[in-house]
Design a protein around this motif. Structure first.
Motif, short mmCIF file in Angstrom:
data_model
loop_
_atom_site.label_atom_id
_atom_site.label_comp_id
_atom_site.label_asym_id
_atom_site.label_seq_id
_atom_site.Cartn_x
_atom_site.Cartn_y
_atom_site.Cartn_z
N ARG A 1 -11.95 10.84 -6.33
CA ARG A 1 -10.75 10.70 -7.16
C ARG A 1 -11.02 11.20 -8.59
NH1 ARG A 1 -5.69 8.12 -7.49
NH2 ARG A 1 -4.96 9.73 -8.87
N ILE A 2 -12.24 11.02 -9.03
CA ILE A 2 -12.61 11.51 -10.36
C ILE A 2 -12.90 13.01 -10.29
CG2 ILE A 2 -14.37 11.36 -12.17
CD1 ILE A 2 -14.51 8.34 -11.43
N PHE B 1 -0.75 21.77 -14.16
CA PHE B 1 0.60 21.50 -13.66
C PHE B 1 0.77 20.05 -13.23
CE2 PHE B 1 3.82 21.52 -10.31
CZ PHE B 1 4.83 22.28 -10.86
N SER B 2 -0.08 19.63 -12.30
CA SER B 2 0.08 18.30 -11.73
C SER B 2 -0.12 17.22 -12.79
CB SER B 2 -0.90 18.13 -10.57
OG SER B 2 -0.86 16.81 -10.11
N GLN B 3 -1.21 17.32 -13.55
CA GLN B 3 -1.50 16.30 -14.56
C GLN B 3 -0.38 16.20 -15.59
OE1 GLN B 3 -3.80 18.35 -13.36
NE2 GLN B 3 -5.88 17.58 -13.62
N SER B 4 0.12 17.37 -15.99
CA SER B 4 1.13 17.40 -17.01
C SER B 4 2.42 16.72 -16.51
CB SER B 4 1.38 18.85 -17.37
OG SER B 4 2.09 18.95 -18.55
N LEU B 5 2.80 17.01 -15.27
CA LEU B 5 4.01 16.40 -14.73
C LEU B 5 3.81 14.92 -14.42
CD1 LEU B 5 5.39 19.30 -12.53
CD2 LEU B 5 6.36 18.41 -14.65
N LYS C 1 -7.88 14.83 -1.56
CA LYS C 1 -7.61 15.97 -0.71
C LYS C 1 -8.78 16.28 0.22
CE LYS C 1 -3.66 17.98 -2.04
NZ LYS C 1 -2.75 18.81 -1.29
N GLY C 2 -9.95 15.86 -0.23
CA GLY C 2 -11.14 16.15 0.55
C GLY C 2 -11.08 15.60 1.96
N TRP C 3 -10.25 14.59 2.16
CA TRP C 3 -10.14 13.99 3.49
C TRP C 3 -9.38 14.87 4.46
CZ3 TRP C 3 -8.90 8.10 3.56
CH2 TRP C 3 -9.92 7.42 2.90
N GLN C 4 -8.64 15.78 3.90
CA GLN C 4 -7.63 16.42 4.74
C GLN C 4 -8.08 17.73 5.32
OE1 GLN C 4 -4.54 16.66 1.92
NE2 GLN C 4 -4.88 14.55 1.35
N LYS C 5 -9.37 18.00 5.22
CA LYS C 5 -9.78 19.35 5.57
C LYS C 5 -9.45 19.75 6.99
CE LYS C 5 -14.28 17.38 5.04
NZ LYS C 5 -15.30 17.40 4.05
N ASP C 6 -9.39 18.76 7.91
CA ASP C 6 -9.12 19.14 9.30
C ASP C 6 -7.64 19.22 9.60
OD1 ASP C 6 -9.01 16.47 8.79
OD2 ASP C 6 -9.43 15.88 10.85
N VAL C 7 -6.80 18.93 8.66
CA VAL C 7 -5.38 18.89 9.01
C VAL C 7 -4.53 19.80 8.13
CG1 VAL C 7 -5.28 16.67 10.14
CG2 VAL C 7 -5.21 16.77 7.66
N GLY C 8 -5.11 20.84 7.63
CA GLY C 8 -4.28 21.84 6.98
C GLY C 8 -4.27 21.75 5.48
N ASN D 1 0.85 -1.18 0.00
CA ASN D 1 0.00 0.00 0.00
C ASN D 1 0.89 1.23 0.00
OD1 ASN D 1 -2.35 -1.50 0.13
ND2 ASN D 1 -2.32 -1.54 2.38
N ILE D 2 0.40 2.30 -0.59
CA ILE D 2 1.20 3.52 -0.57
C ILE D 2 0.41 4.67 0.05
CG2 ILE D 2 2.57 2.85 -2.57
CD1 ILE D 2 0.89 4.68 -4.29
N ALA D 3 1.15 5.62 0.58
CA ALA D 3 0.50 6.84 1.08
C ALA D 3 1.35 8.02 0.61
CB ALA D 3 0.41 6.83 2.60
N VAL D 4 0.69 9.00 0.07
CA VAL D 4 1.40 10.13 -0.56
C VAL D 4 0.75 11.45 -0.20
CG1 VAL D 4 2.31 8.86 -2.53
CG2 VAL D 4 0.00 9.79 -2.61
N GLU D 5 1.44 12.52 -0.55
CA GLU D 5 0.91 13.84 -0.25
C GLU D 5 0.07 14.43 -1.37
OE1 GLU D 5 3.37 16.76 1.74
OE2 GLU D 5 4.96 15.29 1.60
N ASP D 6 0.39 14.07 -2.58
CA ASP D 6 -0.40 14.60 -3.69
C ASP D 6 -0.29 13.65 -4.88
OD1 ASP D 6 2.06 15.09 -4.92
OD2 ASP D 6 2.14 17.15 -4.19
N ARG D 7 -1.00 13.97 -5.94
CA ARG D 7 -1.07 13.05 -7.08
C ARG D 7 0.26 12.92 -7.79
NH1 ARG D 7 -4.39 10.22 -5.02
NH2 ARG D 7 -6.35 11.26 -4.55
N LEU D 8 1.05 13.98 -7.78
CA LEU D 8 2.34 13.88 -8.46
C LEU D 8 3.25 12.92 -7.69
CD1 LEU D 8 4.17 14.70 -10.73
CD2 LEU D 8 4.83 16.73 -9.44
N SER D 9 3.26 13.04 -6.35
CA SER D 9 4.05 12.10 -5.55
C SER D 9 3.59 10.68 -5.81
CB SER D 9 3.90 12.38 -4.06
OG SER D 9 4.20 13.71 -3.78
N GLU D 10 2.28 10.51 -5.98
CA GLU D 10 1.75 9.17 -6.22
C GLU D 10 2.31 8.62 -7.54
OE1 GLU D 10 -2.48 8.76 -5.97
OE2 GLU D 10 -2.46 6.80 -6.95
#
Lengths: 207, 383
Positions: free
Chosen positions: B294-295, A173-177, A39-46, A6-15
Motif C-alpha cells: 500500500r505504501i 492523477f489518482s492522488q490529486s483526484l 494492485k499487486g494482487w491482481q496480476k492473474d486477473v487482468g 468492509n469495502i472492496a474497490v477497483e482502484d484508489r480513487l474509487s476507495e
C-alpha cells in the motif's frame, strides 16, 4: 455504536469516493478493511481491478454474513449491471449484507457531476463539463483532457498526460483526484447531476 | 537540471547503450541483468566529480580496476565510454553534454588513461582533450586526470560537475544501520548501504533537521498505524540515534532507538530523508523492499511531486508490480533491461510496439513490462 463495514474497490480513487460516501451516509458506518491490498494482487486477473472483484465476489458474499461488505465497481461499457452481478455470484444467493454499487462507466463521472467544484479544482470553465456526465464514454480520459486545458500549470502537469508520452493519465492523477474527493467534492450538488450516484447514496443510507 | 540521455560503450555488462531519461526513471529487468550496473554509471561520474576524495583514478580503483568496469563481451582492452546529456527538461536540447573514454595502458605502468574527454555546451564543443589541449600532448600524465574533477579546469562546465558530484545513492540495509558500530565505520566518500545515514541526519543543521523530521513525522502518521513521535538524539558516547515512539508501546510510552525499529520503518525513514535532502539526482535500489504494498504503490506519485516541484531526478530499480501499477507512469519513464547476444540491452518501454499496444488497451506499465523480466523456466527451479 456505528456499524463496521468492509469495502472492496477497483482502484484508489474509487476507495476515496466510497469512503467519503460512507462517511456522509446516515448510519455513519466505519470502514474496517479495504480490499484488495494493492494492485499487486491482481496480476492473474487482468489489467484492472474488475477481474479481482469478479473473482472474489463469492468470497465477499460469504464473508458479509460476518461483516457487511460494500463494493463499488465501474460499469465501464457493460450493458446491464444487475445481470452482470448475478452472473458473477454464480448460483449463490446475494446476502442482504452485501451492497454492490455500480458507477455508470467510471467513478470519475461522479466527480464530474459536481460541475462547479471540479471546474474550480481543475481551473477550467464550468461550461466544459456536460450536464449529464454519465453520458461521457471514457470519463478518465475526459478528465485527463480537461486537465490539459487547465489554467493552472500544476494541474496540467499532474493530471494530464505529458505531451508525447504513453500513459493513460498524468503522473499524479489518482492522488490529486483523491485529494479533491476528500476535501472539495460536494456530493449534494453531484447527486443532482448523476442518477446513479444518487441511487448509491440512497442505498448507503440504509446500512 | 536532470540527466536526459546516457550513452555507454563497454560499460560492465552493457556493450552499447543509448537511452533517453526523464525526471522519473524506473529501471526494470531480470535478476542479474545489470540494473545496479546501470545505476553505477551515475555513481561512477559522482566519484570522479565529488569535491572530496574524488577523481578518475579513485573512481576506477574503488571498483577494483578497469577489468571490473569494462564489458566482458568486448574485445581485448577496449575503450570504456560514457556520455551523458544534461538539460532542464527531458526531450529538450541539452544544456551540456559530457563524454569520456577510458582505457588502460597495455604496457609500462599500465596507467588508467583518458582516451578523450569532451564537453559540449549548448551543442558546441567547448573542450576536447587531448586534441584541443596542447599540454596534454606534451605530458600524457595529465591524461590520468579529468578536467571534471578539478575546480580550476571545470570552471566552464561547473554545473555538470556539481550535478555529478551530488548524485546520491540509497540502498539502506537495516541490519547494518542497526549495528551500533556502524556509525564508527567512516567510509571515505559514499554512504554505501546507508551506513552513515544516521550520521547524515545528525550532521544536518538543527533547523533543517527539525523541519525535515517534522515533515517525515507527518508522512509517517499515515504510513505507520501506531506511529506517535520521532526525534533524534546522541547517546553519552556521541553516537547518533533516531528515537521513535509508538502508541500502545507500553503505557508509559518508551522511546525505541533504531536497533529496535522494524526493517520497514528504517527503510521508510531513509527513503523520506533522502527525498528531502539535496536537490539533485537520487538513485534508489529497490525502494519497495520491506515495505507494505500500500505504501509502495504511493512511491511513484511521491517521486513525481519531488521531481515536478523541486526539480529532482529519481532513478530507481524495481521488481515491484505494485510500484509500477500506477497508471500515471508513462512507458517513456520505464527502462527495460533485456539480455541480448552481446551483453544487456536497454530500451525505453515506449520503443517496444508490443508494450505500447497493451498500454493503449488499458494495461498499466507494470502488467505490460514485468512479465518480460520474469525467469521463463522458474517452474524448474529446485534445490
Amino acid at each position: 455504536m456505528n456499524r463496521a463495514v468492509n469495502i472492496a474497490v477497483e482502484d484508489r480513487l474509487s476507495e476515496a469516493v466510497l469512503r467519503l460516501l460512507l462517511s456522509r451516509a446516515k448510519g455513519k458506518p466505519i470502514v474496517s478493511k479495504s480490499y484488495p491490498l494493492s494492485k499487486g494482487w491482481q496480476k492473474d486477473v487482468g489489467p484492472n481491478g474488475y477481474g479481482y472483484i469478479k473473482k472474489s465476489l463469492p468470497a465477499f458474499n460469504a464473508a458479509s454474513a460476518v461483516t457487511p461488505f460494500v463494493i463499488l465497481v465501474d460499469a465501464d461499457n457493460r450493458p446491464c449491471p444487475p445481470e452482470t452481478i448475478k452472473s458473477w455470484l454464480e448460483d449463490e444467493v446475494q446476502n442482504p449484507n452485501l451492497v454492490i454499487r455500480i458507477a455508470i462507466r467510471e467513478v470519475e463521472a461522479w466527480l464530474l457531476a459536481d460541475r462547479s467544484g471540479i471546474a474550480d479544482f481543475l481551473a477550467v470553465p464550468e461550461s466544459c463539463i456536460p450536464l449529464d456526465p454519465s453520458r461521457i464514454k471514457d470519463p478518465k480520459r475526459y478528465l485527463s483532457r480537461l486537465a490539459a486545458r487547465s489554467r493552472r500549470r500544476e494541474i496540467r502537469e499532474d493530471l494530464a498526460r505529458a505531451p508525447g508520452t504513453r500513459s493513460k493519465t498524468g503522473p499524479f492523477f489518482s492522488q490529486s483526484l483523491q485529494h479533491f474527493t476528500k476535501d472539495l467534492w460536494d456530493i449534494s450538488v453531484a447527486r443532482l447531476h448523476s442518477a446513479d450516484l444518487n441511487r448509491a447514496i440512497l442505498a448507503l443510507d440504509k446500512i | 537540471m536532470i540527466i536526459t540521455r546516457v550513452r555507454l560503450a563497454n560499460w560492465k555488462n552493457f556493450k552499447k547503450v543509448d537511452v533517453n531519461l526523464r525526471g522519473r526513471v524506473f529501471v526494470v529487468g531480470a535478476n542479474a541483468s545489470g540494473k545496479s550496473n546501470f545505476l553505477d554509471v551515475f555513481r561512477f561520474l559522482r566519484d570522479i566529480a565529488k569535491p572530496k576524495g574524488g577523481g578518475l583514478q579513485q573512481a576506477v580503483s574503488s571498483r577494483g580496476g578497469i577489468s571490473k568496469i569494462r564489458c566482458l563481451s568486448a574485445r581485448k582492452n577496449p575503450l570504456v565510454e560514457i556520455e551523458v546529456e544534461i538539460g532542464e527538461l527531458a526531450d529538450t536540447i541539452p544544456s551540456f553534454r559530457y563524454g569520456i573514454g577510458i582505457r588502460q595502458e597495455n604496457k609500462g605502468k599500465r596507467r588508467i588513461m583518458l582516451d578523450y574527454e569532451r564537453v559540449w555546451k549548448d551543442e558546441v564543443l567547448i573542450l576536447d582533450r587531448p586534441a584541443m589541449i596542447s599540454e596534454d600532448e606534451a605530458d600524457d600524465e595529465r591524461l590520468t586526470m579529468t578536467y571534471l574533477e578539478n575546480a580550476t579546469t571545470n570552471a566552464l562546465f561547473r554545473d555538470v560537475a556539481d550535478l555529478f558530484g551530488s548524485v546520491s545513492y540509497l540502498h539502506l540495509v537495516p541490519q547494518l544501520l542497526r549495528s551500533v558500530k556502524s556509525a564508527e565505520i567512516e567510509q571515505p566518500g559514499e554512504d554505501f548501504y546507508g551506513r552513515n545515514f544516521l550520521v547524515r541526519v545528525t550532521k544536518t543543521a538543527d533547523r533543517t533537521r527539525k523541519a525535515r523530521l517534522n515533515r517525515i513525522m507527518k508522512a509517517l502518521e499515515n504510513a505507520l498505524p501506531q506511529f506517535d513521535a520521532l526525534k533524534d538524539d546522541k547517546d553519552s558516547a556521541g553516537v547518533p540515534h533516531l528515537l521513535l515512539r509508538l502508541k500502545h508501546w507500553r503505557p508509559d510510552a518508551g522511546w525505541q532507538n533504531e536497533e529496535q525499529f522494524s526493517d520497514g520503518t528504517i527503510r521508510l525513514l531513509g527513503l523520506f530523508w533522502s527525498m528531502l535532502e539535496g536537490d539533485t539526482v537520487l538513485l534508489f535500489e529497490e525502494p519497495e523492499l520491506s515495505l507494505n504494498d500500500r505504501i509502495v504503490e504511493m512511491l511513484p506519485g511521491l517521486l513525481w511531486k519531488l521531481q515536478s516541484s523541486k526539480g529532482r531526478q529519481a532513478i530507481l530499480t524495481t521488481h515491484s508490480l505494485s510500484l509500477l501499477s500506477d497508471p500515471g507512469i508513462a512507458a517513456e519513464d520505464v527502462l527495460l533491461l533485456e539480455n541480448g547476444v552481446e551483453g544487456t540491452e536497454i530500451k525505453q518501454a515506449s520503443s517496444d510496439p508490443e508494450i505500447v499496444a497493451m498500454m493503449r488497451a488499458g494495461m498499466t506499465v507494470g502488467d505490460a513490462v514485468l512479465p518480460r523480466t520474469a525467469p521463463q523456466n522458474v517452474t524448474e527451479l529446485t534445490l
